[in-house]
Design an enzyme around this catalytic site. Sequence first.
Site, PDB file in Angstrom:
ATOM      1  N   ALA A 121      17.391  25.130  37.701  1.00 23.99           N
ATOM      2  CA  ALA A 121      16.850  23.617  37.549  1.00 23.99           C
ATOM      3  C   ALA A 121      14.591  23.736  38.026  1.00 23.99           C
ATOM      4  O   ALA A 121      14.479  22.189  37.895  1.00 23.99           O
ATOM      5  CB  ALA A 121      17.526  22.618  38.502  1.00 23.99           C
ATOM      6  N   GLU A 142       6.862  17.723  34.269  1.00 25.07           N
ATOM      7  CA  GLU A 142       6.307  17.943  34.973  1.00 25.07           C
ATOM      8  C   GLU A 142       5.036  16.888  34.693  1.00 25.07           C
ATOM      9  O   GLU A 142       4.385  16.603  35.352  1.00 25.07           O
ATOM     10  CB  GLU A 142       5.737  19.164  34.599  1.00 25.07           C
ATOM     11  CG  GLU A 142       6.689  20.986  35.370  1.00 25.07           C
ATOM     12  CD  GLU A 142       7.174  21.281  34.554  1.00 25.07           C
ATOM     13  OE1 GLU A 142       7.845  22.640  35.098  1.00 25.07           O
ATOM     14  OE2 GLU A 142       8.274  20.892  33.610  1.00 25.07           O
ATOM     15  N   GLU A 152      10.463  27.835  31.449  1.00 21.44           N
ATOM     16  CA  GLU A 152       9.515  29.190  31.351  1.00 21.44           C
ATOM     17  C   GLU A 152      10.066  30.275  32.089  1.00 21.44           C
ATOM     18  O   GLU A 152       9.561  31.289  31.048  1.00 21.44           O
ATOM     19  CB  GLU A 152       8.507  28.778  33.083  1.00 21.44           C
ATOM     20  CG  GLU A 152       7.747  27.458  31.959  1.00 21.44           C
ATOM     21  CD  GLU A 152       7.133  27.389  33.000  1.00 21.44           C
ATOM     22  OE1 GLU A 152       5.111  27.101  32.821  1.00 21.44           O
ATOM     23  OE2 GLU A 152       7.023  27.071  34.495  1.00 21.44           O
ATOM     24  N   LEU A 199      11.541  24.783  39.499  1.00 17.90           N
ATOM     25  CA  LEU A 199      10.409  25.143  40.518  1.00 17.90           C
ATOM     26  C   LEU A 199      11.409  23.941  41.942  1.00 17.90           C
ATOM     27  O   LEU A 199      12.118  22.723  41.585  1.00 17.90           O
ATOM     28  CB  LEU A 199       9.323  24.583  41.025  1.00 17.90           C
ATOM     29  CG  LEU A 199       8.322  24.813  41.818  1.00 17.90           C
ATOM     30  CD1 LEU A 199       8.135  25.867  42.229  1.00 17.90           C
ATOM     31  CD2 LEU A 199       6.851  24.008  41.908  1.00 17.90           C
ATOM     32  N   LEU A 213      11.315  22.048  44.675  1.00 19.38           N
ATOM     33  CA  LEU A 213      10.059  20.522  45.216  1.00 19.38           C
ATOM     34  C   LEU A 213      10.050  21.226  46.430  1.00 19.38           C
ATOM     35  O   LEU A 213       9.175  20.683  47.036  1.00 19.38           O
ATOM     36  CB  LEU A 213      10.494  19.371  44.374  1.00 19.38           C
ATOM     37  CG  LEU A 213       9.419  19.303  42.533  1.00 19.38           C
ATOM     38  CD1 LEU A 213      10.223  17.903  42.304  1.00 19.38           C
ATOM     39  CD2 LEU A 213       8.775  20.462  42.522  1.00 19.38           C
ATOM     40  N   LYS A 236      21.617  24.731  45.072  1.00 19.84           N
ATOM     41  CA  LYS A 236      19.581  24.530  44.435  1.00 19.84           C
ATOM     42  C   LYS A 236      19.965  24.204  42.981  1.00 19.84           C
ATOM     43  O   LYS A 236      18.945  24.104  42.605  1.00 19.84           O
ATOM     44  CB  LYS A 236      19.326  25.227  45.173  1.00 19.84           C
ATOM     45  CG  LYS A 236      18.959  24.675  46.767  1.00 19.84           C
ATOM     46  CD  LYS A 236      17.535  23.356  46.795  1.00 19.84           C
ATOM     47  CE  LYS A 236      17.391  23.654  48.506  1.00 19.84           C
ATOM     48  NZ  LYS A 236      16.343  21.956  48.715  1.00 19.84           N
ATOM     49  N   ARG A 237      20.916  24.707  42.456  1.00 15.90           N
ATOM     50  CA  ARG A 237      20.802  24.507  40.764  1.00 15.90           C
ATOM     51  C   ARG A 237      20.154  25.995  40.522  1.00 15.90           C
ATOM     52  O   ARG A 237      19.505  25.795  39.432  1.00 15.90           O
ATOM     53  CB  ARG A 237      20.432  23.392  40.145  1.00 15.90           C
ATOM     54  CG  ARG A 237      21.465  21.929  40.303  1.00 15.90           C
ATOM     55  CD  ARG A 237      21.392  21.133  39.293  1.00 15.90           C
ATOM     56  NE  ARG A 237      19.764  20.542  39.178  1.00 15.90           N
ATOM     57  CZ  ARG A 237      19.624  19.840  38.206  1.00 15.90           C
ATOM     58  NH1 ARG A 237      20.737  18.873  37.479  1.00 15.90           N
ATOM     59  NH2 ARG A 237      18.227  19.220  38.237  1.00 15.90           N
ATOM     60  N   GLY A 250      10.470  24.937  35.641  1.00 21.87           N
ATOM     61  CA  GLY A 250       9.944  26.814  35.442  1.00 21.87           C
ATOM     62  C   GLY A 250      10.752  27.206  34.888  1.00 21.87           C
ATOM     63  O   GLY A 250      11.450  28.543  34.503  1.00 21.87           O
ATOM     64  N   ARG A 284       5.586  14.194  37.468  1.00 25.17           N
ATOM     65  CA  ARG A 284       5.714  14.610  38.202  1.00 25.17           C
ATOM     66  C   ARG A 284       3.999  14.896  38.846  1.00 25.17           C
ATOM     67  O   ARG A 284       3.911  15.051  39.829  1.00 25.17           O
ATOM     68  CB  ARG A 284       6.548  15.562  39.081  1.00 25.17           C
ATOM     69  CG  ARG A 284       7.730  15.169  38.586  1.00 25.17           C
ATOM     70  CD  ARG A 284       9.116  16.430  39.130  1.00 25.17           C
ATOM     71  NE  ARG A 284      10.380  16.136  39.258  1.00 25.17           N
ATOM     72  CZ  ARG A 284      10.723  16.834  38.449  1.00 25.17           C
ATOM     73  NH1 ARG A 284      10.960  17.887  38.125  1.00 25.17           N
ATOM     74  NH2 ARG A 284      12.350  16.776  39.044  1.00 25.17           N
TER      75      ARG A 284
END
Length: 257
Positions: free
Chosen positions: A61, A131, A111, A63, A65, A24-25, A108, A134
């Site tokens: 990568a 973000e 972040e 959050l 989603l 999931k990276r 994220g 999106r």
Amino acid sequence: MTPKYLHLEMRGNIAVVRLARPAKRNALGDALIVALRDLFENLPSETKSAVLCGEGDHFCAGLDLSELKERDASQGMHHSRMWHAALERVQYGPVPVIAALQGAVVGGGLELASACHIRVADESAFYALPEGSRGIFVGGGGAVRIPRLIGAARMTDMMLTGRVYNAQDGERIGIAQYLVPAGQAFDKALELAGRVAENAPLTNYALMHALPRIAEQPADQGFFTEALMAAVAQSAPEAKRRVKDFLDGKARKVQKS
């Protein structure tokens, strides 16, 4: 998501913390964020510094989603504050944290990287804040930490336009302090963590906890806080020993690199 996606390995007094979800990276879900918080609150007592890295081709990568849920304003605020608490334990935990960045450092993930104290990127790294496209907003502390690295105007551009920075430009604007050839970010981060671990613990703590606060204070308050921190640091037995070693010719002198 379970804490199995977060690995801790001790290399002497250096904690290697690895995001381990390469399929999931290394995307971040709530369980992984809570695991990060708990880990940095409970590092082994012998830890002097830490390296934060990602397994596989990417650092993180952002959050996951697939975990994004419909939340009302109150639920969304508390969810964001949960992320804040976790990343605060990285930034204001017991030891300096060096991030080893490769591949995606996105959303994220950026972040999280911005909560670390030193960032080492290899040439495969790239940075983005998707973000904006999106229909959401950063919620893991990025609105505070990222502008302090690159400025509010650059962050605004990234979110409004979807701009992606490559590794070279990321170092140029201040996201990473070091840029190394592909595949070498971890080794460089581990080398730096070794140097950091040799410092007096109180000096490291002052750099992590006092310096960023001094930077946000008005000058007169910053000077006063600096004086207090300098007095505390130099009074420690470890500091006195190190100064004596230098005066006795036992300590390394600064050399031109």
